[in-house]
Every structure is written in C-alpha cells, then in structure tokens.
Design a protein around this motif. Structure first.
Motif, short mmCIF file in Angstrom:
data_model
loop_
_atom_site.label_atom_id
_atom_site.label_comp_id
_atom_site.label_asym_id
_atom_site.label_seq_id
_atom_site.Cartn_x
_atom_site.Cartn_y
_atom_site.Cartn_z
N PHE A 50 0.84 -1.19 0.00
CA PHE A 50 0.00 0.00 0.00
C PHE A 50 0.87 1.25 0.00
CE2 PHE A 50 -4.06 -1.91 0.74
CZ PHE A 50 -3.84 -3.00 1.57
N ILE A 51 0.32 2.30 -0.55
CA ILE A 51 0.89 3.64 -0.35
C ILE A 51 -0.20 4.51 0.22
CG2 ILE A 51 0.49 4.33 -2.77
CD1 ILE A 51 3.12 6.04 -2.45
N PHE A 52 0.12 5.15 1.33
CA PHE A 52 -0.88 5.92 2.06
C PHE A 52 -0.86 7.38 1.63
CE2 PHE A 52 -1.96 2.42 4.65
CZ PHE A 52 -0.80 1.70 4.85
N ILE A 53 -1.84 8.12 2.13
CA ILE A 53 -1.99 9.51 1.73
C ILE A 53 -0.73 10.31 2.07
CG2 ILE A 53 -3.31 11.63 2.13
CD1 ILE A 53 -5.79 9.84 2.49
N ASN A 54 -0.09 9.97 3.18
CA ASN A 54 1.12 10.70 3.58
C ASN A 54 2.37 10.23 2.84
OD1 ASN A 54 1.73 8.24 4.73
ND2 ASN A 54 1.80 8.98 6.84
N GLY A 55 2.20 9.26 1.94
CA GLY A 55 3.33 8.77 1.14
C GLY A 55 4.02 7.57 1.73
N GLY A 56 3.66 7.20 2.93
CA GLY A 56 4.23 6.01 3.54
C GLY A 56 3.79 4.76 2.82
N PRO A 60 4.13 -6.79 2.53
CA PRO A 60 4.25 -8.06 3.24
C PRO A 60 5.68 -8.59 3.10
CG PRO A 60 3.19 -8.40 1.13
CD PRO A 60 3.36 -6.93 1.28
N ASP A 61 6.04 -9.51 3.97
CA ASP A 61 7.40 -10.05 3.96
C ASP A 61 7.76 -10.70 2.62
OD1 ASP A 61 7.40 -11.16 7.45
OD2 ASP A 61 7.79 -9.20 6.53
N SER A 62 6.76 -11.24 1.93
CA SER A 62 7.02 -11.97 0.68
C SER A 62 7.65 -11.08 -0.40
CB SER A 62 5.74 -12.60 0.16
OG SER A 62 4.75 -11.62 -0.04
N VAL A 63 7.42 -9.76 -0.34
CA VAL A 63 7.95 -8.87 -1.38
C VAL A 63 8.82 -7.76 -0.81
CG1 VAL A 63 5.92 -9.35 -2.79
CG2 VAL A 63 5.99 -7.26 -1.42
N LYS A 64 8.89 -7.66 0.51
CA LYS A 64 9.64 -6.57 1.14
C LYS A 64 11.09 -6.62 0.70
CE LYS A 64 8.31 -5.73 5.25
NZ LYS A 64 8.08 -5.85 6.72
N GLY A 65 11.62 -5.47 0.32
CA GLY A 65 13.00 -5.39 -0.16
C GLY A 65 13.16 -5.64 -1.65
N ARG A 66 12.12 -6.15 -2.27
CA ARG A 66 12.16 -6.39 -3.72
C ARG A 66 11.19 -5.50 -4.49
NH1 ARG A 66 10.60 -11.14 -5.82
NH2 ARG A 66 9.09 -11.59 -4.16
N PHE A 67 10.05 -5.20 -3.88
CA PHE A 67 9.02 -4.40 -4.54
C PHE A 67 8.95 -3.03 -3.89
CE2 PHE A 67 6.02 -8.05 -6.10
CZ PHE A 67 7.11 -8.66 -6.70
N THR A 68 8.67 -2.02 -4.71
CA THR A 68 8.54 -0.66 -4.21
C THR A 68 7.35 0.02 -4.89
OG1 THR A 68 10.94 -0.48 -3.91
CG2 THR A 68 9.67 1.56 -3.91
N ILE A 69 6.50 0.61 -4.08
CA ILE A 69 5.35 1.36 -4.60
C ILE A 69 5.69 2.85 -4.54
CG2 ILE A 69 2.93 1.97 -4.26
CD1 ILE A 69 2.52 -0.79 -3.01
N SER A 70 5.36 3.55 -5.61
CA SER A 70 5.56 4.99 -5.65
C SER A 70 4.34 5.65 -6.28
CB SER A 70 6.83 5.34 -6.42
OG SER A 70 6.75 4.89 -7.76
N ARG A 71 4.33 6.96 -6.21
CA ARG A 71 3.16 7.72 -6.67
C ARG A 71 3.64 8.97 -7.40
NH1 ARG A 71 -0.14 9.18 -1.70
NH2 ARG A 71 1.31 10.94 -1.57
N PHE A 79 2.79 3.35 -9.07
CA PHE A 79 3.66 2.41 -9.76
C PHE A 79 4.09 1.31 -8.80
CE2 PHE A 79 3.84 5.26 -13.27
CZ PHE A 79 3.79 6.53 -12.71
N LEU A 80 4.38 0.17 -9.38
CA LEU A 80 4.93 -0.94 -8.61
C LEU A 80 6.21 -1.38 -9.31
CD1 LEU A 80 4.65 -3.03 -6.31
CD2 LEU A 80 3.41 -4.49 -7.94
N GLN A 81 7.34 -1.05 -8.69
CA GLN A 81 8.63 -1.50 -9.21
C GLN A 81 8.94 -2.85 -8.60
OE1 GLN A 81 10.79 -0.01 -11.50
NE2 GLN A 81 11.89 -1.96 -11.35
N MET A 82 9.12 -3.84 -9.44
CA MET A 82 9.38 -5.20 -8.98
C MET A 82 10.76 -5.63 -9.43
SD MET A 82 5.66 -6.95 -9.73
CE MET A 82 5.83 -6.84 -11.50
N ASN A 83 11.63 -5.91 -8.48
CA ASN A 83 12.99 -6.35 -8.77
C ASN A 83 13.21 -7.76 -8.26
OD1 ASN A 83 13.57 -3.74 -9.78
ND2 ASN A 83 14.15 -3.01 -7.74
#
Length: 115
Positions: A50-56, A60-71, A79-83
């Motif tokens: 998730f990306i929250f209104i404040n940008g945070g 989940p652990d399954s994708v943490k460190g590999r996936f990044t959400i931005s706005r 966007f969902l950057q998947m590495n």
C-alpha cells in the motif's frame, strides 16, 4: 466515477525487473489509500503493498526489499517497481483505490516470471 487502468505486465526471466503502472481517473491518487494486489494461479487475491496519503508504504514479507510502490501526483498514477522477480511472483496484478468505504479495482495485468 473512479477508473483504474494497469499496464506494464509481461514475461520476464527470474531475477529480472518489471514496473507496473496504475493510471487513475475520477479521483486523485494522493487523496486515497492505493494498493497493489496479486492473484496467483489457484490462490486467493493477496496484498502486495500500500501507499498511504502521507506517502508512507507497507509491504508483506514476501515482497519486502524487492518491490517498491511509488506515486506521481502530476500523472495521477501509482507504480509498482518489482525487482529480483521469482517464478512464484507469477500472477495477475491489480491496482486498488479505497475511498469512503468503497474499493475500486483495475482490470489487472499479467506478470509471468520464467525460471
């Protein structure tokens, strides 16, 4: 009327990267909680982050460190950057907007990771 359109899916080899986009209309993404979900073959839909209104963001652990959400507020998109993709990341990926107790979904985009 809120509409979400995902794009950017495709076929990629394990270890590769993809960037998914979710373009929104009818609501500014900066004023809502935006989420990415996926549905793997034979599985229930699950949260990717998730990306929250404040940008945070949260993942989940399954994708943490590999996936990044931005706005991008100017593009009204998320966007969902998947590495470092793995075969188990193969799924249909969905964008989600939550507002006033209502959940809006895009049509999904297929991501296939080959081993």
């Amino acid at each position: 009327q809120v509409q979400l359109v995902e794009s950017g899916g495709g076929l990629v080899q394990a270890g590769g990267s993809l960037r998914l986009s979710c373009s929104a209309s009818g609501r500014e993404v900066r004023t809502a909680v935006m989420g990415w979900y996926r549905q793997r073959p034979g599985k229930q839909r699950e949260v990717v982050g998730f990306i929250f209104i404040n940008g945070g963001t949260t993942y989940p652990d399954s994708v943490k460190g590999r996936f990044t959400i931005s706005r991008d507020n100017a593009e009204n998109a998320v966007f969902l950057q998947m590495n470092t993709l793995k075969p188990e990341d193969t799924a249909v990926y969905f964008c989600n907007l939550r507002s006033d107790g209502i959940a809006y979904w895009g049509q999904g985009t297929q991501v296939t990771v080959s081993s």
